[in-house]
Design a protein around this motif. Sequence first.
Motif, PDB file in Angstrom:
ATOM      1  N   VAL A 133       5.048  19.836   3.773  1.00 53.58           N
ATOM      2  CA  VAL A 133       5.779  18.567   3.792  1.00 53.58           C
ATOM      3  C   VAL A 133       4.988  17.544   2.991  1.00 53.58           C
ATOM      4  N   GLU A 134       5.696  16.763   2.211  1.00 53.03           N
ATOM      5  CA  GLU A 134       5.072  15.607   1.566  1.00 53.03           C
ATOM      6  C   GLU A 134       5.427  14.370   2.383  1.00 53.03           C
ATOM      7  N   MET A 135       4.407  13.621   2.743  1.00 54.19           N
ATOM      8  CA  MET A 135       4.593  12.406   3.517  1.00 54.19           C
ATOM      9  C   MET A 135       4.253  11.220   2.613  1.00 54.19           C
ATOM     10  N   LEU A 136       5.164  10.282   2.540  1.00 56.81           N
ATOM     11  CA  LEU A 136       4.986   9.074   1.741  1.00 56.81           C
ATOM     12  C   LEU A 136       5.047   7.871   2.670  1.00 56.81           C
ATOM     13  N   ASP A 137       4.013   7.034   2.626  1.00 55.24           N
ATOM     14  CA  ASP A 137       3.983   5.788   3.386  1.00 55.24           C
ATOM     15  C   ASP A 137       4.049   4.628   2.412  1.00 55.24           C
ATOM     16  N   ILE A 138       4.914   3.689   2.695  1.00 55.34           N
ATOM     17  CA  ILE A 138       4.991   2.456   1.913  1.00 55.34           C
ATOM     18  C   ILE A 138       4.839   1.309   2.904  1.00 55.34           C
ATOM     19  N   VAL A 139       3.735   0.593   2.794  1.00 53.45           N
ATOM     20  CA  VAL A 139       3.471  -0.532   3.679  1.00 53.45           C
ATOM     21  C   VAL A 139       3.555  -1.808   2.850  1.00 53.45           C
ATOM     22  N   SER A 140       4.506  -2.658   3.190  1.00 52.75           N
ATOM     23  CA  SER A 140       4.622  -3.975   2.573  1.00 52.75           C
ATOM     24  C   SER A 140       4.115  -4.973   3.600  1.00 52.75           C
ATOM     25  N   TYR A 141       3.195  -5.838   3.188  1.00 54.75           N
ATOM     26  CA  TYR A 141       2.572  -6.733   4.155  1.00 54.75           C
ATOM     27  C   TYR A 141       2.190  -8.059   3.514  1.00 54.75           C
ATOM     28  N   LYS A 142       2.058  -9.047   4.378  1.00 57.13           N
ATOM     29  CA  LYS A 142       1.599 -10.362   3.948  1.00 57.13           C
ATOM     30  C   LYS A 142       0.747 -10.934   5.070  1.00 57.13           C
TER      31      LYS A 142
ATOM     32  N   PRO B 239      -0.910  -9.471  13.766  1.00 56.82           N
ATOM     33  CA  PRO B 239      -1.830 -10.166  12.883  1.00 56.82           C
ATOM     34  C   PRO B 239      -1.266 -10.520  11.506  1.00 56.82           C
ATOM     35  N   TYR B 240      -0.145  -9.957  11.127  1.00 60.97           N
ATOM     36  CA  TYR B 240       0.411 -10.205   9.797  1.00 60.97           C
ATOM     37  C   TYR B 240       1.564 -11.195   9.856  1.00 60.97           C
ATOM     38  N   GLN B 241       1.764 -11.886   8.741  1.00 59.35           N
ATOM     39  CA  GLN B 241       2.967 -12.710   8.625  1.00 59.35           C
ATOM     40  C   GLN B 241       4.174 -11.785   8.466  1.00 59.35           C
ATOM     41  N   LEU B 242       3.957 -10.688   7.718  1.00 62.73           N
ATOM     42  CA  LEU B 242       5.012  -9.699   7.522  1.00 62.73           C
ATOM     43  C   LEU B 242       4.371  -8.321   7.469  1.00 62.73           C
ATOM     44  N   TRP B 243       4.986  -7.361   8.143  1.00 66.94           N
ATOM     45  CA  TRP B 243       4.555  -5.957   8.130  1.00 66.94           C
ATOM     46  C   TRP B 243       5.804  -5.106   8.167  1.00 66.94           C
ATOM     47  N   HIS B 244       6.000  -4.286   7.132  1.00 65.24           N
ATOM     48  CA  HIS B 244       7.151  -3.390   7.014  1.00 65.24           C
ATOM     49  C   HIS B 244       6.595  -2.048   6.545  1.00 65.24           C
ATOM     50  N   HIS B 245       6.684  -1.026   7.401  1.00 68.21           N
ATOM     51  CA  HIS B 245       6.058   0.275   7.122  1.00 68.21           C
ATOM     52  C   HIS B 245       7.132   1.359   7.106  1.00 68.21           C
ATOM     53  N   GLU B 246       7.330   1.936   5.926  1.00 71.07           N
ATOM     54  CA  GLU B 246       8.271   3.047   5.756  1.00 71.07           C
ATOM     55  C   GLU B 246       7.491   4.359   5.794  1.00 71.07           C
TER      56      GLU B 246
ATOM     57  N   LEU C 140       0.875  -1.170   0.000  1.00 76.86           N
ATOM     58  CA  LEU C 140       0.000   0.000   0.000  1.00 76.86           C
ATOM     59  C   LEU C 140       0.912   1.220   0.000  1.00 76.86           C
ATOM     60  N   ILE C 141       0.683   2.123  -0.930  1.00 83.75           N
ATOM     61  CA  ILE C 141       1.485   3.346  -1.015  1.00 83.75           C
ATOM     62  C   ILE C 141       0.524   4.527  -0.932  1.00 83.75           C
ATOM     63  N   GLU C 142       0.779   5.416   0.025  1.00 84.06           N
ATOM     64  CA  GLU C 142      -0.071   6.588   0.240  1.00 84.06           C
ATOM     65  C   GLU C 142       0.810   7.828   0.337  1.00 84.06           C
ATOM     66  N   THR C 143       0.327   8.920  -0.227  1.00 83.17           N
ATOM     67  CA  THR C 143       1.030  10.205  -0.174  1.00 83.17           C
ATOM     68  C   THR C 143       0.073  11.264   0.346  1.00 83.17           C
ATOM     69  N   GLN C 144       0.605  12.149   1.188  1.00 86.38           N
ATOM     70  CA  GLN C 144      -0.200  13.258   1.696  1.00 86.38           C
ATOM     71  C   GLN C 144       0.685  14.487   1.819  1.00 86.38           C
ATOM     72  N   LYS C 145       0.140  15.624   1.439  1.00 87.70           N
ATOM     73  CA  LYS C 145       0.831  16.904   1.608  1.00 87.70           C
ATOM     74  C   LYS C 145       0.250  17.580   2.834  1.00 87.70           C
ATOM     75  N   ILE C 146       1.133  18.057   3.693  1.00 86.82           N
ATOM     76  CA  ILE C 146       0.730  18.645   4.974  1.00 86.82           C
ATOM     77  C   ILE C 146       1.271  20.073   5.045  1.00 86.82           C
ATOM     78  N   PRO C 147       0.406  21.057   5.335  1.00 85.84           N
ATOM     79  CA  PRO C 147       0.835  22.451   5.376  1.00 85.84           C
ATOM     80  C   PRO C 147       1.463  22.839   6.720  1.00 85.84           C
ATOM     81  N   ALA C 148       2.629  22.275   6.990  1.00 90.53           N
ATOM     82  CA  ALA C 148       3.356  22.575   8.227  1.00 90.53           C
ATOM     83  C   ALA C 148       4.839  22.397   7.936  1.00 90.53           C
ATOM     84  N   ASN C 149       5.673  22.878   8.845  1.00 89.85           N
ATOM     85  CA  ASN C 149       7.110  22.730   8.596  1.00 89.85           C
ATOM     86  C   ASN C 149       7.571  21.303   8.931  1.00 89.85           C
ATOM     87  N   LEU C 150       8.697  20.941   8.389  1.00 90.66           N
ATOM     88  CA  LEU C 150       9.223  19.582   8.512  1.00 90.66           C
ATOM     89  C   LEU C 150       9.413  19.166   9.964  1.00 90.66           C
TER      90      LEU C 150
END
Length: 152
Positions: free
Chosen positions: A106-115, A89-96, A4-14
């Motif tokens: 700020v642009e926030m990018l989430d990459i969730v790899s799961y099984k 609950p997952y066999q594998l969960w890796h969340h960047e 799952l890949i999600e992107t969000q722009k947030i109007p605040a400083n880093l």
Amino acid sequence: MHQLIETQKIPANLETVWDFMSSPKNLQRITPDYMGFDIVKMPKEEKMYPGMIISYKVSPMLGIKMNWVTEITHVKELQYFVDEQRVGPYQLWHHEHHLKPIDGGVEMLDIVSYKAPFGFLGEIATSLFIKKQLKQIFDYRFTALEEIFGKF
């Protein structure tokens, strides 16, 4: 393996966004109530670090409480951090979680790899509801972060 890949722009400083997102105590604020998300144990340090172990209780299905233990495996201050499930609950969960400054915020990018567990049964569950539920959780988080920081 699914992603799952999600992107969000947030109007605040880093620094502000980093401080909020990298603090485990804020997870409950951006997680839907129906998940029954409770932090059970975490170190007293507010600042995230590699090796940090955080224990939660979650109710991802039918209100059944489950243990979820994550380890923060990587942290690069003001840029990214990674959490991986150790028990849950997952066999594998890796969340960047990636953050980068952009004009106006700020642009926030989430990459969730799961099984999912249970082989082909887990694949069926992923198709039927897990993928949809994860998307709903991130949609909720998107709205919660807009309420906290404003719309971009």
